[in-house]
Design an enzyme around this catalytic site. Structure first.
Site, PDB file in Angstrom:
ATOM      1  N   ASP A   1      60.111   6.451   5.510  1.00 20.33           N
ATOM      2  CA  ASP A   1      59.192   6.790   4.426  1.00 20.33           C
ATOM      3  C   ASP A   1      59.757   7.922   3.578  1.00 20.33           C
ATOM      4  O   ASP A   1      59.630   7.924   2.348  1.00 20.33           O
ATOM      5  CB  ASP A   1      57.832   7.219   4.999  1.00 20.33           C
ATOM      6  CG  ASP A   1      57.037   6.043   5.543  1.00 20.33           C
ATOM      7  OD1 ASP A   1      57.503   4.901   5.389  1.00 20.33           O
ATOM      8  OD2 ASP A   1      55.963   6.277   6.121  1.00 20.33           O
TER       9      ASP A   1
ATOM     10  N   ASP B   1      60.392   7.724  -0.323  1.00 17.61           N
ATOM     11  CA  ASP B   1      59.741   8.671  -1.241  1.00 17.61           C
ATOM     12  C   ASP B   1      60.769   9.375  -2.121  1.00 17.61           C
ATOM     13  O   ASP B   1      60.512   9.663  -3.296  1.00 17.61           O
ATOM     14  CB  ASP B   1      58.936   9.709  -0.456  1.00 17.61           C
ATOM     15  CG  ASP B   1      57.681   9.116   0.176  1.00 17.61           C
ATOM     16  OD1 ASP B   1      57.235   8.057  -0.288  1.00 17.61           O
ATOM     17  OD2 ASP B   1      57.164   9.713   1.145  1.00 17.61           O
TER      18      ASP B   1
ATOM     19  N   SER C   1      47.471   2.478  -5.469  1.00 22.39           N
ATOM     20  CA  SER C   1      48.130   3.397  -4.554  1.00 22.39           C
ATOM     21  C   SER C   1      47.797   4.833  -4.953  1.00 22.39           C
ATOM     22  O   SER C   1      47.048   5.076  -5.909  1.00 22.39           O
ATOM     23  CB  SER C   1      49.641   3.174  -4.571  1.00 22.39           C
ATOM     24  OG  SER C   1      50.144   3.407  -5.870  1.00 22.39           O
ATOM     25  N   LEU C   2      48.360   5.794  -4.230  1.00 23.20           N
ATOM     26  CA  LEU C   2      48.106   7.210  -4.488  1.00 23.20           C
ATOM     27  C   LEU C   2      49.383   7.915  -4.915  1.00 23.20           C
ATOM     28  O   LEU C   2      50.478   7.543  -4.497  1.00 23.20           O
ATOM     29  CB  LEU C   2      47.574   7.895  -3.226  1.00 23.20           C
ATOM     30  CG  LEU C   2      46.211   7.441  -2.706  1.00 23.20           C
ATOM     31  CD1 LEU C   2      45.935   8.082  -1.348  1.00 23.20           C
ATOM     32  CD2 LEU C   2      45.107   7.795  -3.684  1.00 23.20           C
TER      33      LEU C   2
ATOM     34  N   GLU D   1      41.198  13.801   4.483  1.00 24.14           N
ATOM     35  CA  GLU D   1      41.121  12.861   5.600  1.00 24.14           C
ATOM     36  C   GLU D   1      42.517  12.359   5.944  1.00 24.14           C
ATOM     37  O   GLU D   1      43.397  12.304   5.078  1.00 24.14           O
ATOM     38  CB  GLU D   1      40.196  11.684   5.266  1.00 24.14           C
ATOM     39  CG  GLU D   1      40.575  10.932   4.008  1.00 24.14           C
ATOM     40  CD  GLU D   1      39.468  10.007   3.511  1.00 24.14           C
ATOM     41  OE1 GLU D   1      38.287  10.302   3.784  1.00 24.14           O
ATOM     42  OE2 GLU D   1      39.791   9.012   2.848  1.00 24.14           O
TER      43      GLU D   1
ATOM     44  N   LYS E   1      45.788  10.181   6.543  1.00 26.19           N
ATOM     45  CA  LYS E   1      46.340   8.978   5.918  1.00 26.19           C
ATOM     46  C   LYS E   1      46.877   8.080   7.027  1.00 26.19           C
ATOM     47  O   LYS E   1      47.939   8.343   7.592  1.00 26.19           O
ATOM     48  CB  LYS E   1      47.445   9.347   4.935  1.00 26.19           C
ATOM     49  CG  LYS E   1      47.988   8.159   4.145  1.00 26.19           C
ATOM     50  CD  LYS E   1      49.027   8.622   3.127  1.00 26.19           C
ATOM     51  CE  LYS E   1      49.526   7.452   2.285  1.00 26.19           C
ATOM     52  NZ  LYS E   1      50.266   6.467   3.084  1.00 26.19           N
TER      53      LYS E   1
ATOM     54  N   ASP F   1      48.664   5.192   8.968  1.00 26.24           N
ATOM     55  CA  ASP F   1      49.861   4.392   8.710  1.00 26.24           C
ATOM     56  C   ASP F   1      49.624   2.977   9.214  1.00 26.24           C
ATOM     57  O   ASP F   1      49.997   2.609  10.330  1.00 26.24           O
ATOM     58  CB  ASP F   1      51.068   5.023   9.415  1.00 26.24           C
ATOM     59  CG  ASP F   1      52.393   4.433   8.919  1.00 26.24           C
ATOM     60  OD1 ASP F   1      52.376   3.720   7.904  1.00 26.24           O
ATOM     61  OD2 ASP F   1      53.424   4.692   9.547  1.00 26.24           O
TER      62      ASP F   1
ATOM     63  N   GLU G   1      41.898   0.533   6.620  1.00 25.57           N
ATOM     64  CA  GLU G   1      43.242   0.334   7.155  1.00 25.57           C
ATOM     65  C   GLU G   1      43.183  -0.359   8.513  1.00 25.57           C
ATOM     66  O   GLU G   1      42.445   0.064   9.404  1.00 25.57           O
ATOM     67  CB  GLU G   1      43.932   1.697   7.315  1.00 25.57           C
ATOM     68  CG  GLU G   1      45.424   1.649   7.214  1.00 25.57           C
ATOM     69  CD  GLU G   1      45.919   1.643   5.769  1.00 25.57           C
ATOM     70  OE1 GLU G   1      47.141   1.493   5.582  1.00 25.57           O
ATOM     71  OE2 GLU G   1      45.108   1.774   4.836  1.00 25.57           O
TER      72      GLU G   1
ATOM     73  N   TYR H   1      37.320   3.624   4.809  1.00 24.56           N
ATOM     74  CA  TYR H   1      37.316   4.894   4.071  1.00 24.56           C
ATOM     75  C   TYR H   1      37.074   4.712   2.573  1.00 24.56           C
ATOM     76  O   TYR H   1      37.091   5.690   1.818  1.00 24.56           O
ATOM     77  CB  TYR H   1      38.624   5.659   4.282  1.00 24.56           C
ATOM     78  CG  TYR H   1      39.871   4.874   3.938  1.00 24.56           C
ATOM     79  CD1 TYR H   1      40.240   4.629   2.621  1.00 24.56           C
ATOM     80  CD2 TYR H   1      40.688   4.376   4.941  1.00 24.56           C
ATOM     81  CE1 TYR H   1      41.371   3.903   2.310  1.00 24.56           C
ATOM     82  CE2 TYR H   1      41.837   3.661   4.636  1.00 24.56           C
ATOM     83  CZ  TYR H   1      42.170   3.431   3.319  1.00 24.56           C
ATOM     84  OH  TYR H   1      43.301   2.705   3.011  1.00 24.56           O
TER      85      TYR H   1
ATOM     86  N   LYS I   1      40.625  14.164  -1.875  1.00 21.77           N
ATOM     87  CA  LYS I   1      39.840  13.478  -2.897  1.00 21.77           C
ATOM     88  C   LYS I   1      38.773  14.411  -3.466  1.00 21.77           C
ATOM     89  O   LYS I   1      38.241  15.262  -2.743  1.00 21.77           O
ATOM     90  CB  LYS I   1      39.126  12.250  -2.291  1.00 21.77           C
ATOM     91  CG  LYS I   1      40.046  11.194  -1.718  1.00 21.77           C
ATOM     92  CD  LYS I   1      39.254  10.068  -1.069  1.00 21.77           C
ATOM     93  CE  LYS I   1      40.189   9.004  -0.489  1.00 21.77           C
ATOM     94  NZ  LYS I   1      39.442   7.919   0.199  1.00 21.77           N
TER      95      LYS I   1
ATOM     96  N   LYS J   1      52.017  14.260   2.039  1.00 23.81           N
ATOM     97  CA  LYS J   1      52.828  13.681   3.104  1.00 23.81           C
ATOM     98  C   LYS J   1      53.290  14.750   4.096  1.00 23.81           C
ATOM     99  O   LYS J   1      53.573  15.887   3.718  1.00 23.81           O
ATOM    100  CB  LYS J   1      54.045  12.979   2.507  1.00 23.81           C
ATOM    101  CG  LYS J   1      53.727  11.720   1.709  1.00 23.81           C
ATOM    102  CD  LYS J   1      53.182  10.629   2.605  1.00 23.81           C
ATOM    103  CE  LYS J   1      53.180   9.278   1.924  1.00 23.81           C
ATOM    104  NZ  LYS J   1      54.499   8.674   1.803  1.00 23.81           N
TER     105      LYS J   1
ATOM    106  N   CYS K   1      87.678  -5.039  15.526  1.00 20.97           N
ATOM    107  CA  CYS K   1      86.387  -5.323  16.159  1.00 20.97           C
ATOM    108  C   CYS K   1      86.424  -4.921  17.634  1.00 20.97           C
ATOM    109  O   CYS K   1      87.330  -5.336  18.370  1.00 20.97           O
ATOM    110  CB  CYS K   1      86.063  -6.804  16.034  1.00 20.97           C
ATOM    111  SG  CYS K   1      84.554  -7.302  16.905  1.00 20.97           S
TER     112      CYS K   1
ATOM    113  N   CYS L   1      85.945  -8.601  19.718  1.00 20.82           N
ATOM    114  CA  CYS L   1      86.953  -9.673  19.745  1.00 20.82           C
ATOM    115  C   CYS L   1      88.350  -9.198  19.367  1.00 20.82           C
ATOM    116  O   CYS L   1      89.318  -9.954  19.506  1.00 20.82           O
ATOM    117  CB  CYS L   1      86.533 -10.825  18.830  1.00 20.82           C
ATOM    118  SG  CYS L   1      86.621 -10.431  17.064  1.00 20.82           S
TER     119      CYS L   1
ATOM    120  N   CYS M   1      84.000  -7.220  10.838  1.00 19.42           N
ATOM    121  CA  CYS M   1      84.915  -7.989  11.671  1.00 19.42           C
ATOM    122  C   CYS M   1      85.241  -9.296  10.964  1.00 19.42           C
ATOM    123  O   CYS M   1      84.347  -9.988  10.476  1.00 19.42           O
ATOM    124  CB  CYS M   1      84.267  -8.257  13.021  1.00 19.42           C
ATOM    125  SG  CYS M   1      85.082  -9.543  13.993  1.00 19.42           S
TER     126      CYS M   1
ATOM    127  N   CYS N   1      84.305 -14.428  17.331  1.00 21.29           N
ATOM    128  CA  CYS N   1      83.720 -13.157  17.792  1.00 21.29           C
ATOM    129  C   CYS N   1      82.393 -13.433  18.495  1.00 21.29           C
ATOM    130  O   CYS N   1      81.423 -13.862  17.860  1.00 21.29           O
ATOM    131  CB  CYS N   1      83.507 -12.213  16.619  1.00 21.29           C
ATOM    132  SG  CYS N   1      82.743 -10.635  17.090  1.00 21.29           S
TER     133      CYS N   1
END
Length: 594
Positions: A43, A47, A92-93, A126, A128, A130, A185, A237, A301, A325, A419, A422, A437, A443
């Site tokens: 993330d 971002d 989105s936010l 509140e 967030k 995931d 969510e 929410y 909010k 975040k 490699c 192999c 390789c 291989c």
């Protein structure tokens, strides 16, 4: 990622080129995260791409593209599900990454509303969660439809799967509006995630990367019985379309949602200043590792819905809310070894083998080192004390060595030019960062990884034939090519002597294989594992040619490159891969079309 010239030094031409690349990169990673539930970067790294894009657009507003990430939300709805148009978009936010960002967020609100510091401003904070955003539509008190976020305007109809989640009410209590869309969510607890992965391992199936992926993958199943077998949960929410609002503030809405039987998060709390919000943030951050579900920040909010209405939206996000975040979680440990793993396309990928260390409540023993250039740039060496970062529950990454603790006899890591499996030469083509390789099908590592890909969930999806089984069958000479999978019936006597394979499990495996003798052309093409041919490209090819014979004819004709390159979404690079250039590292895959 391209070289990061300081934004103030970019020329207009450089800015335009980088914005085009960022639009493509961000769209790709958005699709992996939202559409395929399989992120490739953290993330924090994602971002950083978005922030870079925003900063360049702010300096060169005339270069903002129609496909700019600043205008996009999530990813397009999957073709596998019926589409649902959201009556109220699921936006989105914006993001905050520092205390100063939070203060500026509140200052912008006050400037927009033209109110001074002397006037109190009711706020909410509140966690967030995931997980996977969902919208639940109730009419006359009955749940009639459930849809994923999708691209914010159009999502996927997952009603049948939502009905398997016990925490989501089928009917609302008396007094609910006639039309009532509840949003929240879908997530999976850490304990349930661990149990699910243990079950996957016992059944020879691949692990899920993290709880968010497990929840999203479980919800987006075409077979709702699979969803029902996985313990999904829900936090409410927010709301979408409402024929009437039975509340006037966000805090009141949370109370109303709870009274209707929806789970709400107990850490939600009110405040009146940046200091109040940051105090909630600090408290939730300290509790984060002890929670039984993943969170990646705190959402702030404006509480008053009338003020939310006045503030409105900018671009794809509301002015009245922002997501603060959490920073990536870090720790220090010892790099015990660097393991070079060989993938299905021959890519040599370095993985750090670490002295196990707790990072944000998770024991970590492996981490990514990305590629050869990154090892050299960071000068990471075996035996070093290294600083790790874990963000967004993607595989942790090694940030840097602690030079003050380096051993005196330490030597730079010598990246292999052959490699390790192999012995074939490993080369870097066309300025790629990846060394590959050249052994192709001689291989064993490439063969096994291609076989694993062939039976994987998004390819042939053969139930009960997981990665461990494929590796074991190949090691014992039972499965050397995909065709051998469909000849396993001839090896029943061998299977019966293997540990864990009883009569019933063998019969189940044979039934699963038989069920996949006929498969869609797009899944078949994806299963071949041709470089540059992912699910979307396979779907474009299947749509253009409809049959395998037509595609083979086009791919082997004198004008093959031109024909393939003209197909919308294909382009020259993929056309060359399809046409099967005579190079040992990719010829065997592409020649499957001949």
């Amino acid at each position: 990622m391209m070289d990061q010239t300081p934004i103030e030094e970019l020329t207009e031409q450089q800015a335009g080129k980088e914005l085009a690349q960022l639009a493509m990169d961000i769209a790709f990673h958005n699709a992996r995260y939202h559409g395929e539930d399989d992120p490739l970067i953290s993330d924090a790294d994602f971002d950083a791409l978005v922030r870079r894009n925003t900063a360049i657009e702010e300096r060169f507003p005339e270069l903002i593209r129609k496909d700019s990430p600043s205008r996009q939300v999530g990813s397009k709805a999957s073709y596998k599900f019926a589409k649902v148009t959201h009556s109220v978009p699921m936006l989105s936010l914006g993001n905050a990454f520092s205390d100063e960002d939070v203060s500026e967020f509140l200052a912008r609100i006050r400037r927009f509303l033209n109110v001074g510091e002397d006037r109190s401003l009711a706020l909410m904070a509140e966690p967030k969660i995931d997980g996977l955003g969902i919208s639940l539509r109730y009419e006359n008190g009955t749940l009639i439809q459930a849809a994923t976020r999708g691209d914010g305007k159009e999502g996927e109809d997952v009603t049948a799967n939502i009905l398997t989640i016990s925490e989501i009410p089928r009917t609302l209590k008396e007094g609910a509006p006639d039309v009532c869309e509840i949003r929240g969510e879908i997530y999976m607890s850490k304990a349930d995630f661990a149990a699910l992965n243990a079950r996957q391992e016992a059944e020879g199936k691949p692990h899920f990367a993290n709880p968010r992926n497990a929840a999203a993958g479980s919800l987006r199943q075409l077979d709702s019985s699979i969803t029902a077998s996985r313990p999904l949960r829900f936090f409410a929410y927010a709301w979408g379309e409402m024929s009437q609002l039975p509340f006037e503030a966000h805090s009141e809405a949370l109370e109303w949602l709870a009274s209707m039987g929806f789970p709400t998060n107990p850490f939600s709390k009110g405040g009146a200043s940046a200091e109040d919000l940051l105090a909630v943030y600090r408290h939730i951050e300290t509790e984060r590792s002890a929670l039984d579900y993943d969170i990646d920040g705190v959402v702030y909010k404006v509480d008053d819905l009338a003020l939310q209405e006045r503030l409105g939206f900018v671009a794809k996000a509301p002015r009245w809310a922002i997501a603060h975040k959490f920073p990536a979680e870090k720790a220090v440990t010892v790099l015990l070894d660097i393991d070079i793993q060989v993938g299905r396309t021959g890519a040599l990928t370095p993985v750090a083998k670490l002295e196990p260390v707790n990072v944000g409540g998770v024991m970590v023993s492996n981490a990514t080192l990305h590629n050869e250039d990154e090892i050299a740039r960071k000068d990471v060496r075996i035996g070093d004390h290294v600083r790790l970062q874990r963000a967004g529950d993607v595989i942790p990454q090694v940030l840097e060595p602690l030079l003050e603790k380096r051993l005196k006899d330490s030597k730079p890591f010598a990246y292999p030019t052959h490699c390790p499996v192999c012995g074939s030469e490993a080369v870097r083509e066309n300025e790629e960062v990846v060394r590959r390789c050249t052994g192709g099908l001689i291989c064993d590592a490439q063969v096994v990884e291609r076989l694993k890909h062939f039976v994987s969930r998004r390819a042939f999806d053969i139930e009960g034939l997981g990665s461990k089984h494929i590796a074991a069958f190949h090691s014992d000479g039972m499965v050397k090519s995909p065709a051998d999978i469909f000849r396993l019936k001839d090896l029943r006597a061998d299977l019966e002597t293997r540990e864990g394979w009883g009569a019933q499990s063998i019969d189940n495996l044979y039934a699963a294989v038989e069920e996949r003798r006929t498969i869609g052309l797009d899944r078949f093409l994806f299963a071949l594992g041709i470089r540059h041919v992912g699910e979307v490209t396979a779907r474009d090819l299947a749509k253009a040619f409809e049959t395998l014979d037509a595609l083979i004819e086009a791919a082997t004709s004198e004008t093959a490159l031109e024909t393939l390159a003209e197909i919308d979404g294909i382009g020259g690079v993929v056309a060359v891969a399809e046409r099967c250039p005579q190079k040992p590292d990719r010829g065997a895959n592409a020649c499957a079309l001949r």
